[in-house]
Design an enzyme around this catalytic site. Structure first.
Site, short mmCIF file in Angstrom:
data_model
loop_
_atom_site.label_atom_id
_atom_site.label_comp_id
_atom_site.label_asym_id
_atom_site.label_seq_id
_atom_site.Cartn_x
_atom_site.Cartn_y
_atom_site.Cartn_z
N ASN A 52 0.88 -1.12 0.08
CA ASN A 52 -0.19 0.06 0.03
C ASN A 52 0.95 1.31 0.05
O ASN A 52 2.00 1.17 0.67
CB ASN A 52 -1.05 -0.12 1.15
CG ASN A 52 -0.58 -0.23 2.42
OD1 ASN A 52 0.64 -0.94 2.69
ND2 ASN A 52 -1.32 0.11 3.60
N VAL A 53 0.52 2.20 -0.76
CA VAL A 53 0.97 3.44 -0.69
C VAL A 53 -0.03 4.63 -0.67
O VAL A 53 -0.73 4.94 -1.50
CB VAL A 53 1.81 3.58 -2.45
CG1 VAL A 53 2.36 4.92 -2.57
CG2 VAL A 53 2.69 2.40 -2.65
N GLU A 54 0.19 5.30 0.51
CA GLU A 54 -0.82 6.19 0.84
C GLU A 54 -0.37 7.67 0.57
O GLU A 54 0.84 7.84 -0.17
CB GLU A 54 -0.75 6.28 2.53
CG GLU A 54 -1.32 5.00 2.97
CD GLU A 54 -1.36 4.84 4.45
OE1 GLU A 54 -1.11 5.66 5.21
OE2 GLU A 54 -2.28 3.99 4.92
N GLU A 101 -3.34 -4.20 -3.28
CA GLU A 101 -3.86 -4.95 -4.44
C GLU A 101 -3.78 -4.15 -5.84
O GLU A 101 -3.43 -4.57 -6.65
CB GLU A 101 -5.37 -5.47 -4.32
CG GLU A 101 -5.33 -6.42 -3.16
CD GLU A 101 -5.46 -5.82 -1.79
OE1 GLU A 101 -5.16 -4.55 -1.55
OE2 GLU A 101 -6.15 -6.19 -0.82
O1 LIG Z 1 -7.57 -4.72 1.04
C1 LIG Z 1 -6.84 -3.74 1.65
C2 LIG Z 1 -7.35 -3.03 2.61
C3 LIG Z 1 -6.64 -1.73 3.17
N1 LIG Z 1 -5.35 -1.64 2.85
C4 LIG Z 1 -4.68 -0.56 3.16
C5 LIG Z 1 -5.21 0.81 2.75
C6 LIG Z 1 -4.54 1.74 3.65
O2 LIG Z 1 -3.03 2.33 3.36
C7 LIG Z 1 -4.37 0.93 4.93
C8 LIG Z 1 -5.54 1.26 6.13
O3 LIG Z 1 -6.82 1.11 5.58
O4 LIG Z 1 -4.71 -0.54 4.45
C9 LIG Z 1 -4.91 -2.49 1.48
O5 LIG Z 1 -3.78 -2.12 1.02
N2 LIG Z 1 -5.83 -3.32 1.04
ZN LIG Z 2 -8.23 -2.31 -1.16
#
Ligand SMILES: O=c1ccn([C@H]2C[C@H](O)[C@@H](CO)O2)c(=O)[nH]1
Ligand SMILES: [Zn+2]
Length: 132
Positions: A48-50, A61
């Protein structure tokens, strides 16, 4: 979880943990890593990349789907997703739809309640078949 239909889920989890180590999560502090097998034997992964504009944050994903195409395309067959606590993560609704495009209802997902199909987790999905 161990081998299901000969697949090394532990190796897939390790690929997800490796991707997770590169997550960019200054806001949620909740790293996620996802990994999947492709029908040609490749493994693809994402983290994940915020973003400071929180709603623009990308789930792990999303990166995985981008990596799938950036490295040659194909169909996803097996998928797992882990968080920083080492727990298996249930993909959010948007990500189930993203995965459906490239894995369809037969995609196998390792979940907190065992290996399940995407068809179970996203029943009656809208997909490419509706646009054919
Ligand atoms: O299926 C998911 C659900 C959440 N997140 C990440 C998004 C966010 O950066 C963090 C908290 O919601 O988790 C994912 O990467 N995939
Ligand atoms: Zn998601």
């Amino acid at each position: 979880m161990t081998a299901v239909d000969g697949v090394d889920w532990e190796a897939l989890r390790e690929a997800a943990r490796d991707a997770m180590s590169r997550a960019y999560v200054p806001y949620s502090k909740y790293p996620v890593g996802a990994a999947a097998l492709v029908d040609d034997g490749r493994t693809v992964s994402g983290c994940n990349v915020e973003n400071a504009s929180y709603g623009l944050s990308l789930c792990a994903e999303c990166g995985l789907v981008s990596a799938l195409h950036a490295t040659g395309g194909g169909r996803l067959t097996h998928f797992t997703c882990v968080d920083g606590a080492g727990q298996t993560l249930m993909p959010c609704g948007r990500c189930r739809q993203l995965l459906y495009e490239f894995g369809g209802p037969e995609l196998l997902l390792e979940t907190s309640t065992g290996v399940r199909t995407l068809g179970e987790m996203l029943p009656d999905a809208f997909g490419p078949q509706h646009l054919a």
